[in-house]
Design an enzyme around this catalytic site. Structure first.
Site, PDB file in Angstrom:
ATOM      1  N   HIS A 130      -1.265   0.139  -9.652  1.00  0.00           N
ATOM      2  CA  HIS A 130      -1.912  -0.823  -8.727  1.00  0.00           C
ATOM      3  C   HIS A 130      -2.415  -2.055  -9.488  1.00  0.00           C
ATOM      4  O   HIS A 130      -3.600  -2.403  -9.428  1.00  0.00           O
ATOM      5  CB  HIS A 130      -3.052  -0.140  -7.959  1.00  0.00           C
ATOM      6  CG  HIS A 130      -3.404  -0.853  -6.674  1.00  0.00           C
ATOM      7  ND1 HIS A 130      -3.733  -0.198  -5.519  1.00  0.00           N
ATOM      8  CD2 HIS A 130      -3.467  -2.175  -6.357  1.00  0.00           C
ATOM      9  CE1 HIS A 130      -3.993  -1.077  -4.560  1.00  0.00           C
ATOM     10  NE2 HIS A 130      -3.832  -2.298  -5.050  1.00  0.00           N
ATOM     11  N   ARG A 141       0.847  -1.190   0.000  1.00  0.00           N
ATOM     12  CA  ARG A 141       0.000   0.000   0.000  1.00  0.00           C
ATOM     13  C   ARG A 141       0.883   1.240   0.000  1.00  0.00           C
ATOM     14  O   ARG A 141       1.953   1.254   0.630  1.00  0.00           O
ATOM     15  CB  ARG A 141      -0.900   0.043   1.244  1.00  0.00           C
ATOM     16  CG  ARG A 141      -2.013  -0.983   1.263  1.00  0.00           C
ATOM     17  CD  ARG A 141      -3.085  -0.712   0.197  1.00  0.00           C
ATOM     18  NE  ARG A 141      -4.177  -1.666   0.300  1.00  0.00           N
ATOM     19  CZ  ARG A 141      -4.356  -2.698  -0.528  1.00  0.00           C
ATOM     20  NH1 ARG A 141      -3.531  -2.904  -1.527  1.00  0.00           N
ATOM     21  NH2 ARG A 141      -5.385  -3.506  -0.384  1.00  0.00           N
TER      22      ARG A 141
HETATM   23  C1  GLV Z   1      -5.148  -5.396  -3.821  1.00  0.00           C
HETATM   24  O1  GLV Z   1      -4.535  -4.400  -3.608  1.00  0.00           O
HETATM   25  C2  GLV Z   1      -5.672  -6.266  -2.808  1.00  0.00           C
HETATM   26  O2  GLV Z   1      -5.737  -5.885  -1.638  1.00  0.00           O
HETATM   27  O3  GLV Z   1      -6.079  -7.395  -3.173  1.00  0.00           O
END
Ligand code: GLV
Length: 311
Positions: free
Chosen positions: A274, A226
């Site tokens: 992401h 994150r």
């Molecule tokens: C992606 O970021 C997840 O948490 O699966």
């Protein structure tokens, strides 16, 4: 009896989830964010980054399913009903993608591919210094399902691999560290640091100037956990000073990463949007299906989340 499934995500339209769940459970009252209808009908919320307060407005919701393996996107909502159980997907497909992502950037760094690409552009036949795989030490922050899979695969490639977790873990072929003392020892031996920690109260901002300074000079960072783990100014300073040689970043404090952010154009930073691990209904659905069945049969749920630890 409320039996609708709310699919709350702005990233995908949910068609594949609907199809996959209906193949196992039969026809469903499956509602997307734009067509929630009477919220009193909603029994299960499948959610990825739900708008704050939305789930609290479902008076009969019995189960909240995180569509990501990380659940910080749910726990960030301070109105989330405390009495409703939260489960998260456990997705072998996602786990495999995450380790692929880490291995890709680690090998690209390890084998100097960016330097060779620059030499090719300059038509230069230039051989970089050889670094034995045995001397490229991998350190993994977080030894949950993703961290363990990633560690195992790095070790199989011959990299000396270690991992760090909050509580003690033992893994064959992997050196393990835990707790505050263990963190410094892991960092001191990590030429490539891979972050897969959950984002919790304890890990927010963990990747700061002190942590970077504890890495060997020239270390490389791969963050696929994150953005909230990273103090961005500290990372940029560590890159600019040359203490860190580079970073591959998939996650950011603000997503989408704002156009003016220095990461976009920093010569030592690779940015991806992401995508390290995408939730794939094919591999993520079996646990969700089992939990919907368990819920309806009054049986215990699997893959439950402890809101106190945050994972
Ligand atoms: C992606 O970021 C997840 O948490 O699966």
């Amino acid at each position: 009896m409320p039996d609708a499934i709310a699919y709350i995500s702005r990233d995908t339209d949910g068609v594949l989830w609907k199809k996959t769940l209906e193949a196992a459970l039969g026809p469903l009252d499956f509602r997307t964010l734009d067509k929630l209808g009477d919220k009193a009908d909603i029994e299960v919320a499948l959610a990825w980054k739900p708008p704050a307060g939305l789930i609290a407005s479902f008076p009969n919701v019995k189960l909240i399913v995180s569509l990501g393996m990380g659940v910080d996107h749910l726990l960030a909502d301070d109105k989330l009903p405390e009495s409703v159980p939260i489960t998260r997907i456990m997705d072998d497909g996602l786990v495999g993608q995450m380790s692929e992502y880490a291995i890709y950037w680690a090998l690209r760094h390890h084998r100097d591919i960016d330097k060779y690409a620059a030499s090719q552009r300059a038509k230069q036949w230039k051989v970089e210094d050889f670094v034995d795989t045995l001397h490229r030490r991998i350190g993994i922050l977080g030894l949950g399902t993703i961290g363990q899979d990633t560690a195992k695969k790095f070790a199989a490639l011959g990299f000396p691999t270690a991992g760090w977790s909050r509580t003690q873990k033992t893994l064959p072929g992997i050196e393990t560290f835990h707790g505050a003392d263990g963190l410094g020892r892991l960092l001191a031996r990590s030429d490539i640091l891979v972050n897969v920690l959950p984002l919790t109260r304890d890990t927010k901002g963990l990747l700061d100037a002190r942590l970077f300074a504890a890495l060997p000079k020239g270390a490389y960072l791969i963050n696929m956990a994150r953005g909230g783990h990273v103090m961005d100014d500290d990372l940029l300073a560590a890159l600019d000073s040359g203490h860190l040689s580079g970073a591959a970043l998939d996650v950011f404090n603000t997503e989408p990463l704002p156009p003016e952010h220095r990461y976009w154009t920093h010569p030592k930073v690779h940015v991806t949007p992401h995508i390290a691990g995408a939730t794939n209904p094919r591999t993520a659905s079996p646990g969700v299906i089992e939990n919907i069945k368990n819920l309806r049969a009054g049986k215990p749920l699997i893959n439950t989340v402890d809101a106190k630890t945050g994972y």
